[in-house]
Every structure is written in C-alpha cells, then in structure tokens.
Write an enzyme that holds these catalytic residues in place. Structure first.
Site, PDB file in Angstrom:
ATOM      1  N   PHE A 276       4.439  -9.523   5.773  1.00  0.00           N
ATOM      2  CA  PHE A 276       3.782  -9.763   4.237  1.00  0.00           C
ATOM      3  C   PHE A 276       3.487  -8.167   3.674  1.00  0.00           C
ATOM      4  O   PHE A 276       3.410  -7.203   4.671  1.00  0.00           O
ATOM      5  CB  PHE A 276       2.763 -10.661   4.250  1.00  0.00           C
ATOM      6  CG  PHE A 276       1.394 -10.410   5.151  1.00  0.00           C
ATOM      7  CD1 PHE A 276       0.417  -9.472   4.885  1.00  0.00           C
ATOM      8  CD2 PHE A 276       1.456 -11.068   6.354  1.00  0.00           C
ATOM      9  CE1 PHE A 276      -0.516  -9.357   5.751  1.00  0.00           C
ATOM     10  CE2 PHE A 276       0.348 -10.809   7.259  1.00  0.00           C
ATOM     11  CZ  PHE A 276      -0.577  -9.873   6.739  1.00  0.00           C
TER      12      PHE A 276
ATOM     13  N   TYR B 101      -5.039   2.869   9.665  1.00  0.00           N
ATOM     14  CA  TYR B 101      -5.795   1.754   9.138  1.00  0.00           C
ATOM     15  C   TYR B 101      -7.067   1.687  10.153  1.00  0.00           C
ATOM     16  O   TYR B 101      -8.096   0.880   9.864  1.00  0.00           O
ATOM     17  CB  TYR B 101      -5.057   0.593   9.245  1.00  0.00           C
ATOM     18  CG  TYR B 101      -4.161   0.564   7.906  1.00  0.00           C
ATOM     19  CD1 TYR B 101      -4.578   0.372   6.709  1.00  0.00           C
ATOM     20  CD2 TYR B 101      -2.843   0.695   8.356  1.00  0.00           C
ATOM     21  CE1 TYR B 101      -3.765   0.339   5.661  1.00  0.00           C
ATOM     22  CE2 TYR B 101      -1.875   0.697   7.221  1.00  0.00           C
ATOM     23  CZ  TYR B 101      -2.371   0.772   5.840  1.00  0.00           C
ATOM     24  OH  TYR B 101      -1.671   0.991   4.674  1.00  0.00           O
TER      25      TYR B 101
ATOM     26  N   ARG C 267      -3.398  12.898   0.423  1.00  0.00           N
ATOM     27  CA  ARG C 267      -4.769  13.595   0.711  1.00  0.00           C
ATOM     28  C   ARG C 267      -5.693  13.702  -0.371  1.00  0.00           C
ATOM     29  O   ARG C 267      -6.458  14.803  -0.350  1.00  0.00           O
ATOM     30  CB  ARG C 267      -4.215  14.771   1.368  1.00  0.00           C
ATOM     31  CG  ARG C 267      -3.330  14.735   2.604  1.00  0.00           C
ATOM     32  CD  ARG C 267      -3.872  14.058   4.019  1.00  0.00           C
ATOM     33  NE  ARG C 267      -3.128  14.049   5.033  1.00  0.00           N
ATOM     34  CZ  ARG C 267      -2.436  13.019   5.399  1.00  0.00           C
ATOM     35  NH1 ARG C 267      -2.278  11.871   4.656  1.00  0.00           N
ATOM     36  NH2 ARG C 267      -1.690  13.126   6.453  1.00  0.00           N
TER      37      ARG C 267
ATOM     38  N   VAL D 215       1.080  -1.256   0.083  1.00  0.00           N
ATOM     39  CA  VAL D 215       0.030  -0.084   0.042  1.00  0.00           C
ATOM     40  C   VAL D 215       0.735   1.198   0.019  1.00  0.00           C
ATOM     41  O   VAL D 215       1.665   1.315   0.760  1.00  0.00           O
ATOM     42  CB  VAL D 215      -0.986   0.011   1.271  1.00  0.00           C
ATOM     43  CG1 VAL D 215      -1.829   1.239   1.140  1.00  0.00           C
ATOM     44  CG2 VAL D 215      -1.951  -1.361   1.367  1.00  0.00           C
ATOM     45  N   THR D 216       0.764   1.882  -1.063  1.00  0.00           N
ATOM     46  CA  THR D 216       1.574   3.252  -1.178  1.00  0.00           C
ATOM     47  C   THR D 216       0.767   4.301  -1.707  1.00  0.00           C
ATOM     48  O   THR D 216      -0.143   4.059  -2.719  1.00  0.00           O
ATOM     49  CB  THR D 216       2.805   3.124  -1.919  1.00  0.00           C
ATOM     50  OG1 THR D 216       2.610   3.040  -3.410  1.00  0.00           O
ATOM     51  CG2 THR D 216       3.811   1.820  -1.459  1.00  0.00           C
TER      52      THR D 216
ATOM     53  N   GLY E  35      -7.673  10.965  -1.060  1.00  0.00           N
ATOM     54  CA  GLY E  35      -8.695   9.931  -0.902  1.00  0.00           C
ATOM     55  C   GLY E  35      -8.090   8.776  -1.676  1.00  0.00           C
ATOM     56  O   GLY E  35      -9.251   7.728  -2.048  1.00  0.00           O
ATOM     57  N   LEU E  36      -6.957   8.365  -2.475  1.00  0.00           N
ATOM     58  CA  LEU E  36      -6.827   7.366  -3.173  1.00  0.00           C
ATOM     59  C   LEU E  36      -6.768   5.930  -2.427  1.00  0.00           C
ATOM     60  O   LEU E  36      -7.459   4.907  -2.819  1.00  0.00           O
ATOM     61  CB  LEU E  36      -5.384   7.357  -3.764  1.00  0.00           C
ATOM     62  CG  LEU E  36      -5.193   8.734  -4.796  1.00  0.00           C
ATOM     63  CD1 LEU E  36      -3.918   8.740  -5.291  1.00  0.00           C
ATOM     64  CD2 LEU E  36      -6.457   8.717  -5.867  1.00  0.00           C
ATOM     65  N   LEU E  37      -6.267   5.922  -1.037  1.00  0.00           N
ATOM     66  CA  LEU E  37      -6.041   4.848  -0.307  1.00  0.00           C
ATOM     67  C   LEU E  37      -7.578   4.327   0.063  1.00  0.00           C
ATOM     68  O   LEU E  37      -8.008   3.305  -0.045  1.00  0.00           O
ATOM     69  CB  LEU E  37      -5.329   5.164   0.932  1.00  0.00           C
ATOM     70  CG  LEU E  37      -5.224   3.914   1.941  1.00  0.00           C
ATOM     71  CD1 LEU E  37      -5.080   2.510   1.302  1.00  0.00           C
ATOM     72  CD2 LEU E  37      -4.443   4.129   3.380  1.00  0.00           C
TER      73      LEU E  37
END
Length: 417
Positions: free
Chosen positions: A417, A128, A95, A87-88, A97-99
C-alpha cells in the site's frame, strides 16, 4: 533558494490533486504526466485532511498520504492503524525537513483519532527508524523450478475432493472479501481490504490505461466452500528448439487452510508450458516448498523487511494482542517523538494482558522502533539486545520478553500500500 520556513506544509485540496500527483510521479521517478483517467481513479482515494503536500511558490514539492486501516494483532484482534503511503520529496527540495514536518502532523493526528499504530512499507530502509517505526514483518519470494519439483501433471486435481475453478474479476469481487476476512482473523500482520481495494485489483477501477487482467482461480473444498484464491500472470517465452519456457508469476495467493494452499500451488505448477513459478510476496515461513515432492525445487530469490509499524498507544497495543505464556515485564520506552515514551508494566498470560504506566524500575530499555518490531511477534528481544538495540536492566528479561511476545507462525502482510 527558499528557506524551510518559506515552504508551506499543509493538507491538499481536491483541486490541487493534479499538482500533488505530478509531484508523486516525480518523486517515484515516473513520468510526471498525469492523465485524466488516472486522476479520476485517484479521486476515489482522496480523503480531506489526510493528503498532505509541501508547497514552494505554489508548486507541490513533497507529498504524503494516510488512510484508515485495520491491522491484525497477534491473536486476531483488529486494531485501528494510520496507513502511510505516497511519501515523496522532490529532488530539488531534499534535506529541508519536509518529511519530518509531514510525519509529525500525521502522527499527532493519528493519536488524536485514536489509532493504536501507524504502518507503512518502506522503499528505503534508513528513513523511518528515526520516526519510531520498526520493521515488523518480513516478505519472501520463491522461484519454483517446475520440472525439478517432481509433481505428476496427471494428478493435478486436488486429492482431497476439492476443485479448482477459473473465475473472472466480478467473481473475485463477490467471493474475495469474505475469504480475506477469514484469512486476516488468523494471521498477525494482515490488513483489511475495503471495497475500493477489490475494485482496483480486479480492473473495475483502473489507475493505468496499461492495466492487464490476470488469470483468477479459486479453490473450493469438497463441500463447495471457497477456501483459497489466486491471481496470476504468464509470460510468452520460447526456447531455441520451439520449446515453451513460460514463467507463471503470482500476484496474490491466499488460502485459509493448508489444503487450499497446497491445491493452488499444485495447480500453478501443473499449467502446461510453465517451467517456472514465481510465488510473489509470501511469509518467510510459508509452506510452499514443503507442498512439493522436492522442496529444493523452490528457492528463495527475494527476502526483505516488509510492513513497518509505529506504536502510538502502548497500553492499547500491548493489551490488544495475546501472549504465549505468563509473565510480568516493565518496559522503559524511549521515544523522542513522544507518544510511546514512558515506563510501562505489562502483565501477560494466555487469558489476556494488562498494561499500565508505572514508576517501577525497568526490566528492559528500548526505543519506540524496537517495541514496534517486537509487537507483532516476529523479532527477538534477545537478538536486539545482542545488537545493542535493547538493554537489559534485569538479567533474563530479554528471554522472558521472547517467551511472551514471539509467535509460532511468523506475521505476514500480504498487501502493498
């Protein structure tokens, strides 16, 4: 500057892997260059539909990958999990909202696939929780002062009739899978290792040209059965008086019996020239210090959250695990993202459990992340209530939750992982 709606979040094709891997390296502050050998190895992990990217003007600016995993619940049942990794978000596109968009796609797909939970190992703590994840296991690393430990090097051989043998990567690929299966059936929080895992961790398939082979050793019991295995490395440090001051660093050590663990730790602490042993990631209640004549020779040098869990299917998650006693709880789970939200009646005993949606009044009110923290048995509902993260609607409900959910041995995930 592109707007949020201009950025395309979607599955990545195999042809787009070089750009995706470059974005991964950029996000993790590694050299963005992607070599052919690295790419060839990475293609073995590519599963269509489970690698996401965010694309701005054709360039990948955020990455996300998931893969199928089995996680051991309390009691030894394996539950299907969506393991999340890589996850990057590129620094120029934070900032936006992509994640959030990639995570929403994955959690929806995971629930549709029938996954009971999602898992990840968080590089940064604050990220998270807002997606319903909670830290469910802890890792600890010990540093052992070998001279202080008090072991007699003349008695390094196992005292129980077993033996230690050095082996190579091919032996590990042959012997390791069955040993790990025995371990994970008995340890909540452990995850499965597929054939690709064994290939990459023994150097048969190499992501990096700089990969170096560790030493491997196995413990065989008196009847010849493999009950433990360790991979370790050593530095080359000398003192001013031409005195070797080497450190042995453990990559991985597993044992399915205390005798196997004891024998392997004694072996590592008896290696000539080694004055320090670093344990690598262990459970926080690991037995290592108490295998030494002087337990104070082993001190914790790292302790932190490790495996994060996100419950997706409350009924299957609570019915999959075992419980320490008999009781009945109504849990009201608040879940902004949806899948775990609702009011659930748990009826548990040593014989098993049932969980159903209910309209009854709640005993405990908690978020999806807090339920996820409690599920593997490491966290305390009483502690969470004291922190204001769980609310009692019935006096004593938090204590009952602890009596049912907490485990005698703390959960442990041996893998990254």
């Amino acid at each position: 500057m592109s707007s949020r709606t201009d950025i395309d979040v979607r599955p990545v094709t195999e042809d787009e892997l070089p750009d995706w891997e470059r974005a991964v390296n950029t996000g993790f502050l590694r050299s963005p260059a992607v070599g052919e050998e690295y790419l060839a190895a990475r293609r073995h992990r590519f599963v269509p539909g489970r690698v996401q990217g965010a694309f701005d003007g054709g360039r990948c600016v955020a990455t996300f990958r998931s893969f199928a995993q089995e996680l051991t619940a309390v009691g030894g049942a394996f539950v299907p999990a969506a393991a999340i990794s890589h996850v990057t978000v590129t620094p120029t596109h934070r900032r936006r909202g992509l994640l959030t968009r990639m995570m929403a796609r994955e959690l929806t797909a995971a629930r549709e696939r029938g996954d009971v939970v999602a898992t990840l190992i968080a590089a940064e703590y604050p990220i998270y929780g807002r997606y319903g994840f909670g830290p469910a296991t802890t890792t600890a690393e010990w540093t052992v002062d070998v001279p202080r430990a008090g072991l007699d090097p003349r008695r390094a051989a196992p005292a129980d009739g077993g033996r230690i043998d050095l082996v190579d990567g091919a032996d590990v690929r042959r012997l390791g899978p069955a040993l790990h299966e025995r371990l994970r059936r008995d340890r909540a929080g452990a995850v499965g290792r597929d054939a690709l895992w064994w290939r990459t961790h023994t150097g048969e398939l190499r992501f990096e040209a700089s990969w170096t082979e560790p030493f491997h050793a196995v413990y065989r019991s008196a009847d010849g059965e493999v009950e433990g295995m360790v991979a370790y490395r050593a530095d080359d440090t000398w003192g001013d008086a031409k005195q070797p001051l080497n450190t042995v660093s453990v990559d991985r050590l597993i044992g399915v019996t205390p005798a196997a663990e004891r024998a392997l730790w004694h072996f590592l602490c008896s290696i000539d020239w080694a004055v320090t042993v670093r344990s690598g990631p262990r459970a926080p209640d690991d037995l290592l210090p108490h295998f030494l004549p002087d337990p104070r020779a082993a001190r914790i040098t790292t302790q932190a959250d490790w495996l994060w869990v996100r419950v997706l299917d409350v009924v299957r998650a609570l019915e999959a695990r075992t419980y320490g006693g008999r009781g009945r709880l109504v849990l009201e789970v608040v879940d902004a993202a949806g899948p775990a939200g609702g009011r659930w009646r748990l009826e548990a005993s040593a014989e098993g459990a049932s969980c159903r949606a209910t309209a009854e009044g709640a005993d405990l009110v908690l978020g999806a992340g807090e339920l996820s923290r409690l599920w593997l048995g490491d966290e305390s509902a009483v502690r969470l209530a004291a922190l204001g993260l769980v609310r009692e609607e019935r006096a004593g409900a938090a204590r009952l939750a602890d009596a049912l959910l907490r485990t005698s041995r703390r959960p442990w995930c041996p893998d990254m992982f």
